[in-house]
Design a protein around this motif. Structure first.
Motif, PDB file in Angstrom:
ATOM      1  N   THR A 469       0.852  -1.184   0.000  1.00 25.77           N
ATOM      2  CA  THR A 469       0.000   0.000   0.000  1.00 25.77           C
ATOM      3  C   THR A 469       0.890   1.236   0.000  1.00 25.77           C
ATOM      4  OG1 THR A 469      -0.099  -0.049   2.424  1.00 25.77           O
ATOM      5  CG2 THR A 469      -1.853  -1.191   1.222  1.00 25.77           C
ATOM      6  N   PRO A 470       0.418   2.362  -0.527  1.00 21.30           N
ATOM      7  CA  PRO A 470       1.283   3.554  -0.616  1.00 21.30           C
ATOM      8  C   PRO A 470       1.802   3.999   0.743  1.00 21.30           C
ATOM      9  CG  PRO A 470      -0.687   3.825  -1.963  1.00 21.30           C
ATOM     10  CD  PRO A 470      -0.899   2.573  -1.164  1.00 21.30           C
ATOM     11  N   GLU A 471       3.122   4.082   0.851  1.00 14.95           N
ATOM     12  CA  GLU A 471       3.799   4.530   2.067  1.00 14.95           C
ATOM     13  C   GLU A 471       4.928   5.473   1.670  1.00 14.95           C
ATOM     14  OE1 GLU A 471       3.209   3.870   5.250  1.00 14.95           O
ATOM     15  OE2 GLU A 471       1.561   2.453   4.945  1.00 14.95           O
ATOM     16  N   ALA A 472       4.917   6.671   2.232  1.00 16.04           N
ATOM     17  CA  ALA A 472       5.986   7.625   1.932  1.00 16.04           C
ATOM     18  C   ALA A 472       7.310   7.106   2.477  1.00 16.04           C
ATOM     19  CB  ALA A 472       5.657   8.990   2.527  1.00 16.04           C
ATOM     20  N   ILE A 473       8.337   7.090   1.650  1.00  8.07           N
ATOM     21  CA  ILE A 473       9.660   6.636   2.070  1.00  8.07           C
ATOM     22  C   ILE A 473      10.336   7.764   2.847  1.00  8.07           C
ATOM     23  CG2 ILE A 473      11.935   5.954   1.238  1.00  8.07           C
ATOM     24  CD1 ILE A 473      10.548   4.456  -1.008  1.00  8.07           C
ATOM     25  N   ARG A 474      10.678   7.481   4.120  1.00 12.12           N
ATOM     26  CA  ARG A 474      11.224   8.491   5.019  1.00 12.12           C
ATOM     27  C   ARG A 474      12.746   8.463   5.101  1.00 12.12           C
ATOM     28  NH1 ARG A 474       7.033  11.792   5.113  1.00 12.12           N
ATOM     29  NH2 ARG A 474       5.137  10.844   5.948  1.00 12.12           N
ATOM     30  N   THR A 475      13.350   7.340   4.779  1.00 13.87           N
ATOM     31  CA  THR A 475      14.810   7.256   4.821  1.00 13.87           C
ATOM     32  C   THR A 475      15.283   6.210   3.841  1.00 13.87           C
ATOM     33  OG1 THR A 475      16.712   6.970   6.281  1.00 13.87           O
ATOM     34  CG2 THR A 475      14.832   5.553   6.679  1.00 13.87           C
ATOM     35  N   LEU A 476      16.477   6.430   3.280  1.00 17.94           N
ATOM     36  CA  LEU A 476      17.121   5.484   2.366  1.00 17.94           C
ATOM     37  C   LEU A 476      18.579   5.338   2.770  1.00 17.94           C
ATOM     38  CD1 LEU A 476      15.861   6.324  -1.263  1.00 17.94           C
ATOM     39  CD2 LEU A 476      15.420   4.240   0.028  1.00 17.94           C
ATOM     40  N   ARG A 477      19.055   4.099   2.792  1.00  9.02           N
ATOM     41  CA  ARG A 477      20.468   3.814   3.023  1.00  9.02           C
ATOM     42  C   ARG A 477      20.880   2.707   2.060  1.00  9.02           C
ATOM     43  NH1 ARG A 477      19.762   7.762   5.409  1.00  9.02           N
ATOM     44  NH2 ARG A 477      20.296   8.339   7.561  1.00  9.02           N
ATOM     45  N   LEU A 478      22.139   2.733   1.645  1.00  4.12           N
ATOM     46  CA  LEU A 478      22.620   1.652   0.786  1.00  4.12           C
ATOM     47  C   LEU A 478      23.916   1.087   1.331  1.00  4.12           C
ATOM     48  CD1 LEU A 478      25.204   2.533  -1.217  1.00  4.12           C
ATOM     49  CD2 LEU A 478      23.422   3.762  -2.394  1.00  4.12           C
ATOM     50  N   SER A 479      24.151  -0.154   0.999  1.00  3.84           N
ATOM     51  CA  SER A 479      25.387  -0.837   1.342  1.00  3.84           C
ATOM     52  C   SER A 479      25.972  -1.388   0.050  1.00  3.84           C
ATOM     53  CB  SER A 479      25.115  -1.972   2.346  1.00  3.84           C
ATOM     54  OG  SER A 479      26.275  -2.771   2.510  1.00  3.84           O
ATOM     55  N   LEU A 485      19.801  -2.137  -0.791  1.00  2.00           N
ATOM     56  CA  LEU A 485      19.216  -0.829  -0.485  1.00  2.00           C
ATOM     57  C   LEU A 485      18.188  -1.028   0.615  1.00  2.00           C
ATOM     58  CD1 LEU A 485      18.917   2.223  -1.441  1.00  2.00           C
ATOM     59  CD2 LEU A 485      16.944   1.413  -2.733  1.00  2.00           C
ATOM     60  N   TYR A 486      18.163  -0.111   1.587  1.00  2.00           N
ATOM     61  CA  TYR A 486      17.251  -0.199   2.715  1.00  2.00           C
ATOM     62  C   TYR A 486      16.383   1.058   2.754  1.00  2.00           C
ATOM     63  CZ  TYR A 486      20.991  -3.469   3.845  1.00  2.00           C
ATOM     64  OH  TYR A 486      21.929  -4.449   3.779  1.00  2.00           O
ATOM     65  N   ALA A 487      15.082   0.852   2.885  1.00  2.00           N
ATOM     66  CA  ALA A 487      14.128   1.963   2.915  1.00  2.00           C
ATOM     67  C   ALA A 487      13.301   1.876   4.187  1.00  2.00           C
ATOM     68  CB  ALA A 487      13.217   1.923   1.693  1.00  2.00           C
ATOM     69  N   GLY A 488      13.023   3.025   4.768  1.00  2.00           N
ATOM     70  CA  GLY A 488      12.211   3.077   5.976  1.00  2.00           C
ATOM     71  C   GLY A 488      11.005   3.972   5.797  1.00  2.00           C
TER      72      GLY A 488
END
Length: 794
Positions: A469-479, A485-488
């Motif tokens: 469901t639509p969720e605004a992505i608040r943070t992104l980090r990559l390794s 890629l990690y999204a919060g």
């Protein structure tokens, strides 16, 4: 200044580029990857706001901060929770927060906002703690995450308000933070928490109702011939003072401070002597207002002067749905601060303050500069040695006159639709030996756009839906080491690979995907990761040109056989190979065009009111343009052959005859007859006749139902007075009518929905609206109606 003059100045400053220039940048993702159930997701019931992340590759962990919890997750699979700590507010703190007018269950909780690694390997963590910011140290050892319970004051290090924008960075053991330092959020500060703590001056000329976005360190002391200092850069938006308007105008800024700054001796004691700021320029089409920076990422280079800041911008007007990405080189920002003119306030027209370019003499050493070789030559080894004249100048004039322009002169990427929220950038080495900056951009509806710039051409490789469901992505980090890629978001944290080369099924699709991570392996015949290939000489990749000439010849598509029934509408499905491709249909080698006979849409083609002359071979081709060169790929081939009477006999025989061994013998393949939707725009007189037939059939069924109901009631009333033989006759007559009714076939419009990868729904109706009545179904001669003697009962 008059309103007309102010408008003229404003338009001159912020007039966007012509729309024709943006048309080349208004990208469409080549591929759309919808949500998949196997997506690695972490969330815990009752916990929300997964918005703080710290990647610890040395520990194999992703540290995830949420509301009243910190989790240690497996860096390779974040659905695996290795350890966790809960950090909840006390009842006393929650009640105290509530008494001050905040919501007990929303604002008066502990939201983890700061999470950094310090030099000794521990983590420094801060939370809002019911509008009473508090910090602590955290360790991870023997598989356990622990808080040291050595809590300290977090004011200025962490925001009071859990939903206020904020930024921080740990440099060694010193925390640089940009937030509000009071409960009301009305006193913004850029603070360094260390043995020599420094902060900004509380003046609107320094910070004017800012929204802080991002901080990072640039090691400018490395191999610097001028002996300069490392610098911390800060990105934010604020209300502009330099423009004379009736309403507040938001602008985007970049500011910097020197790592070795120690404040002034008399002027600017314990305050930054090196704080400078400048406006960021990133013009958006369809908007005369300045765009607002939402997130920034520093793509570092071994040569710090070649490092680049990538920034996401959105319009400040709700009437526009355009987002952009602009890039700024560190050296260009440094030139504005080191060589540019300053702005200065002047008083005009009854104490009205106006900001203009300063044209007077600039003191030496230059205001806002770090201690360098030139300052040391004058006997100034520390900022404490700077003269008051220099410090007074920078205290009153921290704003530069010139704006920082994008590296490419304009936006790298402009896109309509869901607003951009966050971004990270990876530096990828391709087969051609060049490195490419691949951007991963989060959106407000839970997608990630994967984009790259090829010699000025912006290309969105794909968009991936991370949340169901639509969720605004608040943070992104990559390794980069794990390729993840990690999204919060408020809902939970999601992990996705930086690239999934398995999405590309053919050499043509793999090469035209122009993904720096992927190449077509000739030895294995699959699209695989470039880094994992044992021999790059066996791989094909053409990022700038999309050249498929080295691809092996693709296999011929086998035709699918279908039976053509005259008078039916026939649907032949076909989807383009990508969102950038167009579908061409060929009939007997000649291209078809949409007309009264053929309805061509994104999911296929409709052949309306088919006749024997429509029999033959139909070919669907996907044509994709790369560098003005068309690349054609056959997606489907259909062979339509006329329907014969022999097939009717064969089908009837199969339906009525069954051999004793038929369960063990597979039925022969029967060509498929397609009866697809008739689009509303193609309805004609024939369709109205069909509609009339449907209405007549429905009325007939209603009449039969009414007759059956009356017979049933009459049978029930007369059951006690009639003999058993008569009752049997009546029951037989009712059964007969019901059986005769069952042979009437009505193919009505049954809607179904088919969505392609562009999310455009295509409504389909099964059947062509014709009615088929079984032989002998003449209602007027039905035996069961013989005993009705009162028409009023019908």
């Amino acid at each position: 200044m008059s309103p007309l003059s102010a408008l003229g100045v404003f338009c001159g400053l912020f007039l966007p580029l012509s729309l024709s220039e943006y048309n080349t940048h208004n990208c469409i993702p080549r591929k759309s990857v919808l949500y998949q159930d196997n997506m690695k997701l972490f969330r815990e019931e009752g916990i929300c706001n997964y918005s703080t992340m710290l990647v610890r590759e040395d520990l194999g962990l992703l540290l995830l901060g949420a509301r009243e919890a910190v989790y240690a997750l497996d860096i390779n699979d974040i659905s695996i929770k290795k350890s966790w700590v809960y950090w909840r507010v006390t009842k006393e703190k929650q009640m105290e927060c509530t008494y001050k007018g905040k919501h007990a269950e929303i604002e008066c909780r502990n939201y983890i906002r700061t999470l950094h690694k310090v030099d000794d390997g521990r983590m420094y963590v801060c939370g809002t703690n019911a509008f009473s910011p508090t910090c602590d140290y955290m360790t991870y050892s023997e598989g356990q995450l622990r808080l040291e319970e050595a809590q300290e004051e977090g004011k200025g290090k962490c925001p009071f308000d859990p939903f206020q924008r904020y930024s921080s960075i740990m440099v060694g053991n010193d925390l640089y933070s940009a937030t509000s330092i009071n409960f009301l959020g009305s006193e913004p500060v850029v603070l360094r928490s260390s043995s020599s703590a420094l902060r900004t001056e509380f003046k609107s000329s320094w910070l004017n109702e800012p929204n802080f976005v991002y901080m990072d360190l640039v090691p400018e002391s490395n191999n610097n011939p001028e002996g300069n200092d490392d610098k911390v850069y800060l990105f934010f938006s604020e209300n502009a003072m330099e423009y004379d308007f009736y309403n507040k105008l938001m602008v985007s800024r970049v500011a910097r401070v020197c790592k070795g700054d120690m404040g002034g001796q008399r002027t600017l004691q314990r305050k930054w002597t090196s704080f400078l700021k400048a406006r960021l320029d990133c013009s958006l089409p369809e908007s005369s207002l300045p765009s607002i920076v939402q997130d920034v990422f520093l793509l570092k280079n071994d040569d710090w002067s070649k490092s680049v800041f990538y920034a996401v911008f959105t319009p400040q007007s709700s009437l526009s749905d355009i987002s952009a990405v602009c890039a700024y080189s560190v050296s260009a920002i440094g030139d504005v601060f080191n060589k540019g003119k300053f702005k200065t306030p002047v008083t005009v027209e009854t104490s009205h303050v106006k900001w203009v370019m300063y044209s007077g003499e600039v003191p030496t050493p230059r205001p806002g500069a770090c201690i360098n070789n030139a300052a040391r030559a004058l006997g100034m080894e520390r900022s404490l040695d700077l003269p008051d004249k220099t410090l007074q100048f920078i205290r009153d004039r921290p704003l530069m006159d010139e704006a920082v322009r994008p590296l490419t002169g304009g936006p790298l990427l402009v896109k309509k639709g869901a607003m951009f929220t966050r971004l990270v950038v990876d530096n990828v080495l391709a087969l051609d030996g060049e490195r490419y900056a691949v951007m991963f951009i989060g959106t407000e509806n839970g997608y990630v756009q994967k984009a790259v710039n090829y010699a000025g051409e912006m290309f969105i490789i794909e968009e991936i839906q991370l949340y169901q469901t639509p969720e605004a992505i608040r943070t992104l980090r990559l390794s980069s080491s794990t390729g993840q890629l990690y999204a919060g978001s408020d809902f939970g944290a999601v992990q996705m690979p930086l690239s999934d080369c398995g999405h590309y099924e053919s050499c043509l699709d793999c090469v035209l995907g122009r993904d720096p991570y992927c190449g077509w392996d000739l030895s294995t015949g699959i699209c695989s990761a470039v880094a994992s290939s044992s021999s790059d000489t066996n791989m094909i990749q053409s990022l700038k040109d999309g050249d498929i000439s080295k691809c092996p010849k693709s296999e011929t598509v086998k035709p699918e056989n279908y039976t053509l029934v005259p008078g039916n509408n026939i649907k032949l499905p076909c989807h383009p190979a990508s969102n950038l491709a167009q579908v061409h249909w060929l009939f007997l080698g000649q291209q078809l065009h949409a007309d009264a006979k053929y309805y061509i849409y994104i999911g296929g083609i409709l052949i309306l009111n088919a006749s024997a002359s429509d029999a033959g071979q139909y070919t669907c081709e996907s044509v994709e343009q790369v560098k003005s060169r068309p690349h054609t790929r056959t997606m489907a081939v259909y062979q339509l052959r006329p329907h014969t009477k022999a097939e009717d006999v064969e089908e009837a025989s199969e339906m009525t005859t069954e051999s004793p061994h038929s369960h063990n013998t597979p039925l022969p393949e029967v060509p498929q007859t397609l009866e697809p939707p008739l689009p509303p725009e193609s309805w004609s007189v024939d369709s109205r006749v069909v509609g009339l037939q449907v209405a007549v059939a429905l009325l007939s069924l209603m009449l039969l139902g009414l007759v059956a109901w009356n017979l049933y009631k009459r049978s029930f009333r007369n059951r006690s007075s009639e003999n058993s033989g008569a009752g049997q006759v009546k029951r037989l007559s009712v059964d007969y009518i019901q059986n005769r009714t069952s042979v009437i076939k009505l193919l009505g419009p049954t809607p179904s929905h088919n969505a392609n990868n562009n999310h455009h729904a295509v409504v389909a109706f099964k059947g062509n609206g014709e009615h088929h009545f079984s032989p002998g179904g003449n209602i007027s001669t039905m035996d069961g109606l013989g005993y009705i003697d009162n028409e009023s009962e019908i």
